[in-house]
Scaffold this active site. Structure first.
Site, PDB file in Angstrom:
ATOM      1  N   ASP A 172      -2.110  -0.389   5.839  1.00 25.83           N
ATOM      2  CA  ASP A 172      -2.428   0.224   7.140  1.00 25.83           C
ATOM      3  C   ASP A 172      -3.898   0.538   7.355  1.00 25.83           C
ATOM      4  OD1 ASP A 172      -2.503   2.301   5.167  1.00 25.83           O
ATOM      5  OD2 ASP A 172      -2.528   3.723   6.827  1.00 25.83           O
ATOM      6  N   ASP A 193      -0.143   5.199   1.008  1.00 26.69           N
ATOM      7  CA  ASP A 193      -0.318   6.154   2.118  1.00 26.69           C
ATOM      8  C   ASP A 193      -0.380   5.425   3.463  1.00 26.69           C
ATOM      9  OD1 ASP A 193      -0.985   9.017   1.001  1.00 26.69           O
ATOM     10  OD2 ASP A 193      -1.971   7.587  -0.326  1.00 26.69           O
ATOM     11  N   ASP A 226       0.864  -1.168   0.000  1.00 24.97           N
ATOM     12  CA  ASP A 226       0.000   0.000   0.000  1.00 24.97           C
ATOM     13  C   ASP A 226       0.922   1.245   0.000  1.00 24.97           C
ATOM     14  OD1 ASP A 226      -2.399   1.518   0.674  1.00 24.97           O
ATOM     15  OD2 ASP A 226      -1.540   1.641   2.678  1.00 24.97           O
TER      16      ASP A 226
HETATM   17  O1  LIG Z   1      -4.471   2.811  -0.452  1.00 22.88           O
HETATM   18  P1  LIG Z   1      -3.590   3.911   0.050  1.00 22.88           P
HETATM   19  O2  LIG Z   1      -2.341   4.105  -0.725  1.00 22.88           O
HETATM   20  O3  LIG Z   1      -3.336   3.818   1.531  1.00 22.88           O
HETATM   21  O4  LIG Z   1      -4.460   5.222  -0.161  1.00 22.88           O
HETATM   22  C1  LIG Z   1      -5.594   5.440   0.691  1.00 22.88           C
HETATM   23  C2  LIG Z   1      -6.013   6.876   0.543  1.00 22.88           C
HETATM   24  O5  LIG Z   1      -4.857   7.653   0.869  1.00 22.88           O
HETATM   25  C3  LIG Z   1      -4.946   9.048   0.741  1.00 22.88           C
HETATM   26  O6  LIG Z   1      -5.712   9.557   1.809  1.00 22.88           O
HETATM   27  C4  LIG Z   1      -5.131   9.283   3.079  1.00 22.88           C
HETATM   28  O7  LIG Z   1      -3.821   9.879   3.119  1.00 22.88           O
HETATM   29  C5  LIG Z   1      -3.804  11.333   3.086  1.00 22.88           C
HETATM   30  C6  LIG Z   1      -2.350  11.770   3.039  1.00 22.88           C
HETATM   31  O8  LIG Z   1      -1.626  11.267   4.109  1.00 22.88           O
HETATM   32  C7  LIG Z   1      -4.534  11.854   4.311  1.00 22.88           C
HETATM   33  O9  LIG Z   1      -4.535  13.282   4.321  1.00 22.88           O
HETATM   34  C8  LIG Z   1      -5.973  11.319   4.311  1.00 22.88           C
HETATM   35  O10 LIG Z   1      -6.620  11.703   5.527  1.00 22.88           O
HETATM   36  C9  LIG Z   1      -5.997   9.783   4.209  1.00 22.88           C
HETATM   37  O11 LIG Z   1      -7.331   9.305   4.034  1.00 22.88           O
HETATM   38  C10 LIG Z   1      -5.466   9.429  -0.617  1.00 22.88           C
HETATM   39  O12 LIG Z   1      -5.721  10.814  -0.641  1.00 22.88           O
HETATM   40  C11 LIG Z   1      -6.707   8.644  -1.039  1.00 22.88           C
HETATM   41  O13 LIG Z   1      -7.004   8.889  -2.405  1.00 22.88           O
HETATM   42  C12 LIG Z   1      -6.413   7.161  -0.902  1.00 22.88           C
HETATM   43  O14 LIG Z   1      -7.577   6.414  -1.244  1.00 22.88           O
END
Ligand SMILES: O=P(O)(O)OC[C@H]1O[C@H](O[C@H]2O[C@H](CO)[C@@H](O)[C@H](O)[C@H]2O)[C@H](O)[C@@H](O)[C@@H]1O
Length: 227
Positions: free
Chosen positions: A179, A4, A2
């Site tokens: 995560d 983020d 993954d």
């Molecule tokens: O599948 P991932 O790579 O973990 O992506 C999941 C989502 O991540 C992002 O949002 C999350 O991270 C942001 C930056 O740290 C944070 O500000 C936010 O609160 C989190 O939800 C991304 O913007 C999404 O598009 C992804 O789906």
């Protein structure tokens, strides 16, 4: 892996993440070490991932499995599948709820409320209304301080299972680090395939640096790259 919260730290806004300078190099070295069998499996839009990880040319599963870009191949150019007419209501929500953020994807829309927790219920209400108008099936994902309306049945588990049918993944043992609740279908599939799920909280105390250090150690470059 993954992206983020797994390879990079969570930030206040999606666009505020800091990609460690040496992350692309670490992933390229890992890719060589594993004979190409390295994939990023994220909810992010494909173009964001390609740009954050450049110049690393990796297999990328984006938008929770809706889009797949294989290493060395051009990125697919999918059409946006949610109705244009939604945008005006989404922008009005953004205007009325200071601190919220919209993220437009091709197969869905995320409303982020990390900086406006009081807007959470309204965000869910709006996406629920839009879901009721969605052409075809849709679902709402509860992500980290965000809700996402997803208009495809794709999920990370199915995308990982499909990838494991292809070279160079076939006959290998999958390992998947993540995560978030949206990573759970991925953990389940990896486990069913005899592989190793690595939930970040249990495996690395929730610290992306812990995962990056482990990868660097495993491939013998710890200390060489300040990932
Ligand atoms: O599948 P991932 O790579 O973990 O992506 C999941 C989502 O991540 C992002 O949002 C999350 O991270 C942001 C930056 O740290 C944070 O500000 C936010 O609160 C989190 O939800 C991304 O913007 C999404 O598009 C992804 O789906």
């Amino acid at each position: 892996m993954d992206f983020d919260g797994t390879l990079v730290d969570i930030a206040e806004r999606p666009s505020a993440i800091v990609v460690p300078r040496d992350l692309p190099a670490l992933l390229m070295r890992l890719q060589i070490f594993l004979g190409g069998a390295v994939a990023i499996v994220s909810g992010r839009p494909l173009a964001d991932l390609v740009s954050y990880l450049a110049p690393a040319d990796l297999d990328i599963i984006a938008e929770h499995g809706a889009l797949v870009r294989r290493r060395g191949k051009p990125a697919p150019e999918p059409e946006v599948i949610w109705p244009d007419s939604w945008q005006i209501r989404l922008e009005r929500f953004l205007h009325d709820h200071q601190g919220t953020e919209l993220e437009y994807k091709t197969s869905g829309i995320a409303i982020h409320f990390r900086r406006a927790a009081e807007a959470q219920d309204e965000a869910l209400r709006l996406l629920t209304t839009l879901m009721s108008e969605a052409p075809g099936g849709a679902e709402i994902l509860a992500a980290k301080m965000a809700f996402e309306l997803k208009l495809t049945p794709a999920n990370k588990g199915k995308a990982i299972a499909d990838l494991m049918e292809e070279e160079p993944y076939r006959r290998r043992i999958p390992i998947f680090a993540g995560d978030d609740v949206t990573d759970e279908p991925g953990f389940a599939v990896v486990k069913a395939l005899g592989g190793v799920p690595l939930p970040m909280d249990k495996a690395f105390q929730g610290e992306p640096r812990g995962l990056r250090d482990w990868l660097a150690t495993e491939i013998g470059i710890k200390g060489e790259a300040a990932a």
